[in-house]
Design a protein around this motif. Structure first.
Motif, PDB file in Angstrom:
ATOM      1  N   VAL A 157       9.112  47.942  -5.027  1.00  0.00           N
ATOM      2  CA  VAL A 157       8.153  46.891  -5.334  1.00  0.00           C
ATOM      3  C   VAL A 157       7.135  46.853  -4.199  1.00  0.00           C
ATOM      4  N   ASN A 158       6.394  45.737  -4.061  1.00  0.00           N
ATOM      5  CA  ASN A 158       5.273  45.719  -3.122  1.00  0.00           C
ATOM      6  C   ASN A 158       5.391  44.731  -1.973  1.00  0.00           C
ATOM      7  N   SER A 159       6.331  43.793  -2.041  1.00  0.00           N
ATOM      8  CA  SER A 159       6.453  42.790  -0.979  1.00  0.00           C
ATOM      9  C   SER A 159       7.882  42.274  -0.919  1.00  0.00           C
ATOM     10  N   GLY A 160       8.199  41.599   0.177  1.00  0.00           N
ATOM     11  CA  GLY A 160       9.524  41.016   0.331  1.00  0.00           C
ATOM     12  C   GLY A 160       9.792  39.926  -0.695  1.00  0.00           C
ATOM     13  N   SER A 161       8.775  39.154  -1.028  1.00  0.00           N
ATOM     14  CA  SER A 161       8.949  38.122  -2.053  1.00  0.00           C
ATOM     15  C   SER A 161       9.312  38.748  -3.390  1.00  0.00           C
ATOM     16  N   ASP A 165      12.798  38.218  -5.396  1.00  0.00           N
ATOM     17  CA  ASP A 165      12.674  37.734  -6.771  1.00  0.00           C
ATOM     18  C   ASP A 165      13.439  38.642  -7.727  1.00  0.00           C
ATOM     19  N   LEU A 166      13.295  39.946  -7.550  1.00  0.00           N
ATOM     20  CA  LEU A 166      14.011  40.914  -8.383  1.00  0.00           C
ATOM     21  C   LEU A 166      15.516  40.829  -8.154  1.00  0.00           C
ATOM     22  N   ALA A 167      15.933  40.620  -6.903  1.00  0.00           N
ATOM     23  CA  ALA A 167      17.367  40.527  -6.596  1.00  0.00           C
ATOM     24  C   ALA A 167      17.994  39.309  -7.272  1.00  0.00           C
ATOM     25  N   MET A 190       7.573  33.575  -1.194  1.00  0.00           N
ATOM     26  CA  MET A 190       6.742  32.495  -1.711  1.00  0.00           C
ATOM     27  C   MET A 190       6.298  32.696  -3.155  1.00  0.00           C
ATOM     28  N   THR A 191       7.015  33.500  -3.936  1.00  0.00           N
ATOM     29  CA  THR A 191       6.783  33.441  -5.370  1.00  0.00           C
ATOM     30  C   THR A 191       7.362  32.112  -5.856  1.00  0.00           C
ATOM     31  N   ASP A 310      19.121  40.062   3.064  1.00  0.00           N
ATOM     32  CA  ASP A 310      17.668  40.112   3.201  1.00  0.00           C
ATOM     33  C   ASP A 310      17.353  40.811   4.523  1.00  0.00           C
ATOM     34  N   GLU A 311      16.930  42.085   4.423  1.00  0.00           N
ATOM     35  CA  GLU A 311      16.627  42.894   5.600  1.00  0.00           C
ATOM     36  C   GLU A 311      15.126  43.055   5.806  1.00  0.00           C
ATOM     37  N   VAL A 312      14.359  42.118   5.261  1.00  0.00           N
ATOM     38  CA  VAL A 312      12.910  42.220   5.341  1.00  0.00           C
ATOM     39  C   VAL A 312      12.434  42.303   6.791  1.00  0.00           C
TER      40      VAL A 312
END
Length: 497
Positions: A157-161, A165-167, A190-191, A310-312
């Motif tokens: 995907v494109n961002s941590g959010s 969200d997908l997880a 922040m979605t 969460d390893e962002v």
């Protein structure tokens, strides 16, 4: 000193003073013997030729999302970056010890990434995943090799959010449960959905939140109900007494609180997933007591739920000792989300999980237009190569440990520092007005130190619910000289409050 009708530039100690003196005026200069001097840098930035700062500010006020506020009283306008350095519109150099909010992992504008991107863009910029292109396959295999054996399927995907969200969707589809639990003080994006997962009033809009999200007590061994002087996986510990023998009592107590919350808050069928940062980032670099995360995962799994790491911010070698932050907790997550350092600032993120859990998303079509595009995959692959070839994980471990211990010495000098914590190059310094009550240092004094750091050429971040924690998360290519400069700047600016 009397100088008539001329401009003068003087070096007094380490301080450079430039001033124009008028006729018959006398000026007395004060000598500073320990003015911190920026470490050397051989790179010369290009001359900026774009719109003026005032024009940029005008455009921002008119056309840019108004909630995007800028740091500092006088906004810092960046023109160019190189390794750990940033340059403003006038060419002034800054040591970036924040890494673009813990995002630049291997260094600004790394030449190997620039070259790889240029070469890929000559060949293929975009290719939808309904077709095959080699980059996504080569990169997913390389990335999966860095993860535990059960985590073999990668979603780009494109961002941590987006990743978190997908997880959430993945966990609910797989377990057929709805409730998702996270820690107070956490940040996961922040979605609209991850805003409910995040637990901080700063990131909560006054609208109806998505249902199905629960929170439990944050196991903060510095400010929480329980904690001792050997609870953290860090070279520096909290100033609290500890009576632990074989097990960490703080970890046991916080785990009991979590189990109590599960009993009262969750359905008897259990929760779909528990999300946790391996070290809380935005919340102020908060570390958890030993065995807490391991105990939570065991409890959640026993009830049929999944553990999401969460390893962002903590992934890709930043914590030094391990490539992933969750390895410090002795666990293998069911799902891992990653972003930021994965692409060294390029829009790239991923979710990794097992083949079994991945099957849960085959019940409908899942698609991401830009996730896993050829350019982003080349960037991600090159980042992995640089981390290994330049020994950046080892550098994060060695310099992070050194910097933490130097900051601990600074804490012994200044009563304004309540706690120093972290692992590798993910470091937090918490400022207080009283070490006993742990009352946060006033925002006025925090800002004076923070702005003072910028005046010296040092960029650090801020975090924590009260904004009183300096976040030090630089590109992993920094040097010992950079670490020493950071400590000395903090030492000098603390003297001004």
């Amino acid at each position: 000193m009397l100088i008539r009708g001329q401009a003068v530039a003087l070096f007094l100690g380490y301080q450079y003073i430039s001033v124009t003196l008028s006729k018959n005026k006398m000026f007395i200069f004060r000598r500073y013997s320990s003015f911190p001097k920026l470490p050397k840098c051989e790179f010369t930035p290009e001359k900026y030729q774009g719109p003026s700062l005032e024009k940029i500010k005008s455009i921002r006020k008119t056309h840019i999302n108004p909630i995007i506020t800028t740091y500092y009283g006088k906004p810092l306008a960046i023109h160019q970056g190189y390794k750990q350095w940033l340059f403003d519109l006038e060419g002034k150099r800054y040591l970036d010890m924040f890494g673009g909010i813990c995002t630049v992992s291997v260094g600004h504008s790394h030449p190997r990434i620039t070259e790889a991107v240029n070469e890929q863009m000559k060949t293929l910029v975009h290719c939808s995943n309904v077709y095959l292109h080699p980059q996504i396959h080569q990169y997913s295999e390389k990335l999966a090799a860095k993860l535990p054996n059960n985590l073999k399927v990668i979603y780009f995907v494109n961002s941590g959010s987006e990743a978190n969200d997908l997880a959430i969707l993945m966990a609910r589809c797989h377990t057929k449960k709805q409730e998702i639990m996270s820690l107070k003080n956490c940040y996961h994006g922040m979605t609209y959905q991850t805003m409910a997962l995040t637990c901080s009033g700063h990131y909560r809009y006054p609208v109806v939140q998505n249902p199905g999200f629960l929170r439990t007590m944050n196991p903060d061994v510095y400010k929480g109900l329980w904690g001792g002087n050997c609870c953290r996986d860090s070279p520096v510990q909290a100033d609290r007494s500890c009576d632990c023998t074989n097990e960490c009592e703080a970890g046991i107590n916080y785990l009991k609180q979590f189990e109590n919350d599960i009993t009262y808050e969750a359905p008897k069928t259990g929760i779909a997933a528990f999300f946790a940062e391996s070290i809380q980032g935005v919340g102020g670099t908060v570390q958890f007591p030993k065995n807490y995360i391991k105990g939570v995962k065991e409890k959640v799994n026993s009830m049929g739920g999944l553990f999401v790491a969460d390893e962002v911010q903590t992934g890709f070698g930043r914590t030094g000792e391990h490539f992933w932050g969750f390895q410090s907790h002795g666990i293998e997550p069911d799902i891992v989300t990653m972003a930021k350092g994965i692409g060294n600032g390029f829009p790239l993120a991923a979710v990794a999980t097992s083949p079994e859990i991945a099957q849960s998303l085959t019940k409908a079509t899942h698609f991401n237009t830009f996730g896993g595009n050829p350019v982003s995959c080349v960037v991600g692959s090159t980042v992995l190569d640089i981390i290994e070839d330049e020994n950046l994980q080892e550098n994060a471990h060695n310099l992070g440990s050194y910097l933490l211990l130097e900051l601990k010495k600074l804490k012994e000098e200044s009563l304004y520092i309540g706690d120093v914590r972290g692992k590798g190059l993910m470091i937090g310094v918490e400022f207080v007005s009283d070490r006993v009550t742990k009352e946060p240092l006033s925002s006025e004094k925090i800002m004076k130190v923070w702005e003072g750091c910028l005046d010296y050429g040092l960029i650090v971040g801020k975090g924590g619910i009260n904004g009183n924690v300096f976040r030090i998360k630089p590109p992993m290519c920094i040097t010992k000289e950079d670490a020493d400069f950071t400590v000395e700047v903090l030492r000098q600016t603390l003297k001004t409050i």
